[in-house]
Design a protein around this motif. Structure first.
Motif, short mmCIF file in Angstrom:
data_model
loop_
_atom_site.label_atom_id
_atom_site.label_comp_id
_atom_site.label_asym_id
_atom_site.label_seq_id
_atom_site.Cartn_x
_atom_site.Cartn_y
_atom_site.Cartn_z
N ASP A 81 -3.97 22.83 21.24
CA ASP A 81 -4.88 22.77 22.37
C ASP A 81 -4.94 24.16 23.03
O ASP A 81 -3.94 24.65 23.53
CB ASP A 81 -4.33 21.73 23.36
CG ASP A 81 -5.21 21.57 24.59
OD1 ASP A 81 -6.18 22.35 24.76
OD2 ASP A 81 -4.93 20.65 25.38
N ASN A 91 4.15 28.72 14.51
CA ASN A 91 3.13 28.18 15.41
C ASN A 91 1.94 29.13 15.53
O ASN A 91 1.77 30.01 14.73
CB ASN A 91 3.75 27.94 16.79
CG ASN A 91 5.04 27.16 16.71
OD1 ASN A 91 5.08 26.17 16.00
ND2 ASN A 91 6.07 27.60 17.40
N GLY A 92 1.13 28.90 16.57
CA GLY A 92 0.08 29.85 16.93
C GLY A 92 -1.33 29.43 16.63
O GLY A 92 -2.27 30.13 16.97
N CYS A 93 -1.51 28.26 15.98
CA CYS A 93 -2.88 27.83 15.71
C CYS A 93 -2.91 26.30 15.67
O CYS A 93 -1.88 25.65 15.65
CB CYS A 93 -3.40 28.41 14.39
SG CYS A 93 -5.19 28.47 14.31
N ALA A 94 -4.14 25.75 15.68
CA ALA A 94 -4.30 24.30 15.62
C ALA A 94 -3.58 23.63 16.78
O ALA A 94 -2.96 22.58 16.61
CB ALA A 94 -3.84 23.75 14.27
N TRP A 143 10.09 27.67 21.78
CA TRP A 143 10.02 26.22 22.06
C TRP A 143 8.63 25.72 21.69
O TRP A 143 7.62 26.22 22.19
CB TRP A 143 10.28 26.01 23.55
CG TRP A 143 10.49 24.57 23.95
CD1 TRP A 143 10.70 23.48 23.15
CD2 TRP A 143 10.57 24.09 25.30
NE1 TRP A 143 10.89 22.36 23.92
CE2 TRP A 143 10.81 22.69 25.24
CE3 TRP A 143 10.45 24.69 26.56
CZ2 TRP A 143 10.92 21.91 26.38
CZ3 TRP A 143 10.56 23.90 27.68
CH2 TRP A 143 10.81 22.52 27.59
N GLN A 144 8.59 24.72 20.84
CA GLN A 144 7.30 24.13 20.46
C GLN A 144 7.08 22.85 21.24
O GLN A 144 7.72 21.84 21.00
CB GLN A 144 7.27 23.86 18.96
CG GLN A 144 5.91 23.32 18.52
CD GLN A 144 5.88 22.98 17.06
OE1 GLN A 144 6.29 23.76 16.22
NE2 GLN A 144 5.39 21.79 16.74
N LEU A 145 6.17 22.93 22.16
CA LEU A 145 5.86 21.78 23.02
C LEU A 145 4.54 21.13 22.65
O LEU A 145 4.30 19.98 22.97
CB LEU A 145 5.77 22.25 24.48
CG LEU A 145 7.06 22.18 25.27
CD1 LEU A 145 6.91 22.92 26.58
CD2 LEU A 145 7.41 20.71 25.53
N SER A 146 3.68 21.89 22.00
CA SER A 146 2.34 21.37 21.75
C SER A 146 2.34 20.44 20.54
O SER A 146 3.18 20.54 19.66
CB SER A 146 1.39 22.53 21.48
OG SER A 146 1.96 23.39 20.54
N ALA A 147 1.39 19.55 20.53
CA ALA A 147 1.10 18.79 19.32
C ALA A 147 0.44 19.74 18.33
O ALA A 147 -0.50 20.44 18.67
CB ALA A 147 0.17 17.62 19.62
N VAL A 148 0.94 19.76 17.10
CA VAL A 148 0.31 20.54 16.04
C VAL A 148 -0.81 19.69 15.46
O VAL A 148 -0.55 18.61 14.95
CB VAL A 148 1.33 20.92 14.94
CG1 VAL A 148 0.66 21.68 13.82
CG2 VAL A 148 2.47 21.73 15.55
N MET A 149 -2.03 20.14 15.59
CA MET A 149 -3.18 19.32 15.21
C MET A 149 -3.73 19.75 13.85
O MET A 149 -3.49 20.83 13.39
CB MET A 149 -4.28 19.46 16.25
CG MET A 149 -3.81 19.14 17.67
SD MET A 149 -3.43 17.40 17.92
CE MET A 149 -5.07 16.76 18.17
#
Ligand SMILES: [Ca+2]
Ligand SMILES: [Ca+2]
Ligand SMILES: [Ca+2]
Ligand SMILES: [Ca+2]
Ligand SMILES: [Ca+2]
Lengths: 524, 524
Positions: A189, A184-187, A518-524
Motif C-alpha cells: 500500500d 521488501n519495497g514493492c507491492a 520490520w515488515q508491517l505491510s501486507a505483501v500484495m
C-alpha cells in the motif's frame, strides 16, 4: 529474546560457587539464591541468616519489609508485600503480589534525577562535519527494493577486503562497504504504515553517522521510489549521497559498474577522517537480548544495566526495545518516565501491540510459566524485568517509534519487535552507534555499520562459543564477579569498541545479512 | 506486476508499424488497434474495414456480435455485447458490459479438453533417482532463521566460481551452491499460519529437484527448528541431506568449516549426473510478470500464454499466480476450472485475500483507471486478463496454496502475492523447474536453483536492457511477429533453457538474493 519461553534457572547451582546469593542492585531488598539454601544458612555478603529454605534462583528478603510496602529487585519495584516479611525470609507467590493500581497516577514516581559524573569518560570517535560522532567509517549501499539487491551486493562484494583486498588498500580508514538489502519495497500500500516504516528505516540508515558516503540504488518501477528517499531527506547531509535506478542506466552490468565508480569517487573523502577524544555522551547504545536463558535476568542483563547506568551518568544514551518482551512491565517502566507524556507514549505503544497481535491472530503473553515460578520468578513483572534490567535504573527520558531518530540523551525506549535483527535494525536506523547484546543460548549476531558487543549469561556458553562472544557475565553466578564489577567492565569495553577495537562479530564479517527492516505491510 | 498501476498503451503508434491491428488469439471476435485508426481504414490481416474511429490500443469487432452474446479477447470471455455490434465497429464502454451472473453455475463452462500433441517435444534434463527431472544441478543451503544467514552465505561464497574458481573446478556438472537466507524464522507464533507457510517454503526448496544435495543450517534456539524441517520431510529424499546448528558445533568459525566440508562431501555424487532426452511434460513453469506496462497485456503476456498452451498440449505444467493482480478475473478463470471443486478453491483463495487485505488495512482493487479506459481497457476483467493471459487458454486443472507441491499436470494456479520474488519463491518451492517472466519496465529478476527467462513487452526496453532480457515480444506491436509466432519461439527457448542453456540472469549470477519467502506472521 528470540526464544518463546525463558527456562527456569535450574542449573544455577555450580559446585565451585564462591557465593550463596546474587545481589542485582544496591537498592534491592531481596537477593537471589545461587543454589538451594536451608533455613539457618549464613549469607556473609549480606550479613544475614536465612529463616526459610530458599530454592536456587528464588528470592531472600535482606531487610524487614512491612505488609503493603515495596519489594525491590533490579533497583525497581516488582510488587507489594502481602504480609510483613522478615529478613532472611523466602519471598515468592505466598507473600508478594502485584497489586493493580491507577497506572497513570504513577507515571514518574520512580524517575530519579540523573547523578551525572563530574569528569565524563571519553573514547576515540570520528567527529563528522555536522558534529555527530561516528564509531565506524563505512560507505552504505541502500537498496530501495529486493529487485536491486543483486546489484547492491555485487558492488559491495567488489570492495570486500577478504575477496578483493586491492580495492580498499589505499583507504585504511574506510571500514568497508555495507550492502543494505532486504525482501521488501514493492507491492505494498503506497499510503500504508508498512511503507512508512520501511522508508523511515532506509532513511535512518542513509543518514547514519557511521556512513561517510551513501548510494541509494533502486530498480526503477518499485512502489518505494529512490527519488522519494533521496530528495526529501538526504539532500542536506554533510556527505556524498548518490542514487540511481538500474532501469535508468541500461541494466545490471551498467548498474554494477556505476555503483563501483561512485564508491570509488567517495573513497578519498571517506578515508580523510581521524579519531579524536570525545566524551562518552556521544555514545548511543542499542540494547538487545537474543537466545535468553535462565541466567539472563540475573547475570548479563543486570550487568548490562549497570553499564547503562554508568553510560547515562556520563551523559550517554541507551535504547531499550523489544516491546512484546516487556509486556506486563510497561507500567513499571512508566513509573520511571521523565514526564506523564513519556509514560503515556509507552503505554500507547503497548496498546498498539495488543491491537496488532489480536488482528494478526497472535498473542502477547509474558506470564511466568509453571517452570518460571519453580525457578523463582513470582510475577509477570519480575519476568519482564529480567529483560528490562538491560536498561538500568535511570529515568526514562523519551519513547520512540521504530526507526525514529533518537535525539534525547539518557535512557530511552524504542518500540520494536523482540526479534533481534529486526529490533537492532530499528535502533541503528534511529542512530545507535553501538549495540550491546546479551545471549544465553549463543547468538552469533553482528551488525554493520554499528559494531555489536555480545555478552554471555553463563560460563558454559563462554567456554563453548567464546569466539563469538565479547564478555562473559557467567562469573556472577559462581561469585568470581559482581553485577557491578561486570557493569564497569562492560562500560569500559563499550568505550574501547567505540574507539575502533573490533568486536568478535566484526572479525567474522557479520552485518552484511542482518539488515532486516520490520515488515508491517501486507505483501500484495 | 510490481507497479501499482498499468500505464495506458499510449505509445503504441510506431512509425514503422507493418500492421494496423493485433490479434491476441484465433478465437477472438475483437482485435486491438496498433495506432489511431479512422472510419474506413482497411485492416488487411482481418479482411475488414473499420466503420468507427478506433483509438490506439482500443478494440475493433471482427465479426458481427449480437446483443447479449460474448465478446472474446485472449480467447476468453470478457463480457456481453449490450447492443448489436457490426464488424469494424469500436467495442468499448458504450457497447460492452460485464454482467454479474451466478458464478458457481459457470464453473468449468470454458474448460476445454486439452488437445495433446501426438509427438511431444523433448529437452535434455537430468533425471533423478525418484524419477523427477531437473533443469539445473545445484547444492542448496537452507537457513532456518536470519541468525544463520551469515554462516550460510560464507559457505556459499567459498564455492562461488567468480570468487574461488578452484572450489568447483573438478565438478563441472555442479552449477553452484545456493544460499537460501531470509529475514524470518523466530519470534513468531509457533502455531500460526506464518510459520507454517515459511516451513512449507523451506521444505519445498529442500526437496527441489534442482538440488543434488541440501544442508539445513540453523542457529539453535530459533522458533523454526532445523530438526522439525529435516526429520519429518527430508528423511526420504533420494539425495544427501545434512543439517546442523551453529550453537551445537561451537560457533561461527566451526559452523562455516562444517558447512564447507559437508558440501565438499556431497560434490562427487552431485557431479555424477548427465542430461538425457526427456519429454516436455517434465517441465513445470512458473509464470511471472513484474514491472508491467501498457504493452504487457497485448504482447509478452499473450505470447507467453501461447507458449503455455503449447507446453500444456505437450503434457507439461504451467503455474499462474499473483492472486491480487487477477482480482476481478477470478470468475473467468473459474469458468476454465476442470471441476466445481477447483473453481471453488480459486474463489476461496480470493475470499481469503479480501479478508486479509481488510484486516491489514489494505485494498484489493484492480479497477481500470481513467487512463486504462482511455488506453482501451473496458472492464476490470479485461485488465486482470492482461495478467491472466500468461496462462493461455487451457483448462484450469488445480489450485494450490503458496509453496504447496504442484503434482497435477497442465495449467494450474498457485495463490501468491503479486510481488515478484515472493511469488516466484512460492512457485519454486512448489517445484517449478523453470520461470518465465514478462516485464515492460525492465525487471532484472533472476532465480536459483530454477532458471528464469525474461520476456520484454516492448522494443524500447529490448534496445535499452537486452543484457537482462532473453526474448523481445515488442515486435508484435509493429507487426514483425505475431503472438502465435512468439509463443512458438518462447516455447522453444523454454526447452533449450531447460536443457542447460543459460538465461541472461544466470550470466550475472542472479538468484542469491531473490529467495524471499512470503511473510504472513506478525514479527513479535
Ligand atoms: Ca530479547
Ligand atoms: Ca531479541
Ligand atoms: Ca537482507
Ligand atoms: Ca505481476
Ligand atoms: Ca509480479
Amino acid at each position: 529474546m528470540s526464544t518463546p519461553t525463558i527456562r527456569p534457572p535450574v542449573a544455577i547451582s555450580l559446585a565451585r560457587s564462591r557465593r550463596t546469593v546474587i545481589r542485582l542492585h544496591p537498592d534491592d531488598n531481596v537477593v537471589v539464591a545461587c543454589y538451594d539454601l536451608t533455613a539457618g544458612d549464613r549469607l556473609d555478603s549480606e550479613s544475614l541468616t536465612t529463616i526459610d529454605p530458599i530454592p536456587s534462583g528464588h528470592k531472600v528478603a535482606t531487610r524487614a519489609i512491612s505488609a503493603g510496602s515495596s519489594v525491590i529487585r533490579y533497583g525497581q519495584f516488582i510488587g507489594l508485600a502481602r504480609t510483613d516479611i522478615a529478613p532472611g525470609a523466602h519471598v515468592h507467590t505466598h507473600n508478594l503480589d502485584y497489586v493493580e493500581v491507577d497506572h497513570a497516577a504513577q507515571f514518574g514516581v520512580d524517575a530519579r534525577p540523573t547523578q551525572f559524573v563530574e569528569k565524563p569518560a571519553t573514547f576515540l570517535g570520528i567527529r563528522r562535519a555536522d558534529g555527530r560522532v561516528a564509531t565506524r567509517n563505512f560507505i552504505g549501499l541502500v537498496s530501495s527494493v529486493n529487485c536491486s539487491a543483486t546489484v547492491v551486493r555485487a558492488i559491495a562484494d567488489y570492495f570486500r577486503r577478504d575477496l578483493n583486498p586491492a580495492a580498499l588498500a589505499d583507504f585504511p580508514n574506510v571500514d568497508g562497504v555495507v550492502p543494505l538489502t532486504h525482501g521488501n519495497g514493492c507491492a505494498v500500500d503506497p499510503n500504508g504504515l508498512g511503507l512508512q516504516v520501511l522508508q523511515r528505516t532506509l532513511r535512518g540508515y542513509a543518514q547514519h553517522v557511521n556512513f561517510a558516503g551513501v548510494i541509494v540504488i533502486g530498480l526503477g518501477c518499485e512502489t518505494n521510489q529512490v527519488e522519494d528517499l533521496v530528495e526529501v531527506d538526504l539532500s542536506g547531509l554533510d556527505r556524498p549521497v548518490a542514487s540511481f535506478n538500474t532501469q535508468d542506466v541500461g541494466g545490471t552490468r551498467q548498474a554494477v559498474a556505476r555503483g563501483i565508480e561512485l564508491v570509488k569517487s567517495m573513497l578519498p573523502q571517506a578515508n580523510d577522517v581521524y579519531r579524536e577524544e570525545v566524551p562518552a555522551s556521544e555514545l548511543i547504545v542499542g540494547l538487545q537480548c537474543g537466545g535468553s536463558d535462565g541466567y539472563s535476568g540475573i547475570t548479563a542483563n543486570p550487568a548490562l544495566g549497570a553499564a547503562v547506568d554508568r553510560l547515562v551518568r556520563n551523559g550517554g544514551t541507551a535504547i531499550l526495545s523489544e516491546t512484546p518482551e516487556i509486556y506486563g512491565a510497561e507500567h513499571l517502566l512508566a513509573r520511571r518516565a521523565s514526564s506523564p507524556e513519556v509514560g503515556q507514549k509507552l503505554l500507547d505503544r503497548m496498546a498498539w501491540w495488543l491491537d496488532y497481535a489480536e488482528c494478526m491472530g497472535a498473542e502477547l503473553n509474558n506470564n511466568p510459566s509453571a517452570g518460571n515460578k519453580k525457578g523463582g520468578l513470582t510475577t509477570v513483572l519480575e519476568k519482564s524485568l529480567g529483560g528490562v534490567a538491560k536498561g538500568g535504573t535511570t529515568a526514562l527520558m523519551e519513547v520512540y517509534e521504530y526507526a525514529q531518530a533518537v535525539t534525547t540523551r539518557g535512557f530511552v525506549f524504542m518500540d520494536t519487535p523482540g526479534f533481534d535483527p529486526v529490533s537492532a535494525t530499528g535502533q541503528v536506523a534511529g542512530g545507535a552507534n553501538l549495540i550491546a547484546f546479551t545471549t544465553g543460548r549463543g547468538s552469533a549476531y553482528g551488525c554493520q555499520p554499528t559494531p555489536s558487543l555480545k555478552l554471555s549469561t553463563n560460563n558454559e556458553l563462554w567456554l563453548r562459543q567464546s569466539e563469538d562472544i565479547d564478555i562473559n557475565c557467567g562469573e556472577i553466578v559462581n561469585g568470581y564477579a559482581t553485577v557491578d564489577e561486570l557493569g564497569e567492565q562492560i562500560f569500559q569495553r563499550m568505550l574501547t569498541c567505540a574507539s575502533g577495537e573490533s568486536s568478535k562479530s566484526e572479525l567474522f564479517g557479520y552485518g552484511q545479512n542482518e539488515f532486516v527492516p520490520w515488515q508491517l505491510s501486507a505483501v500484495m
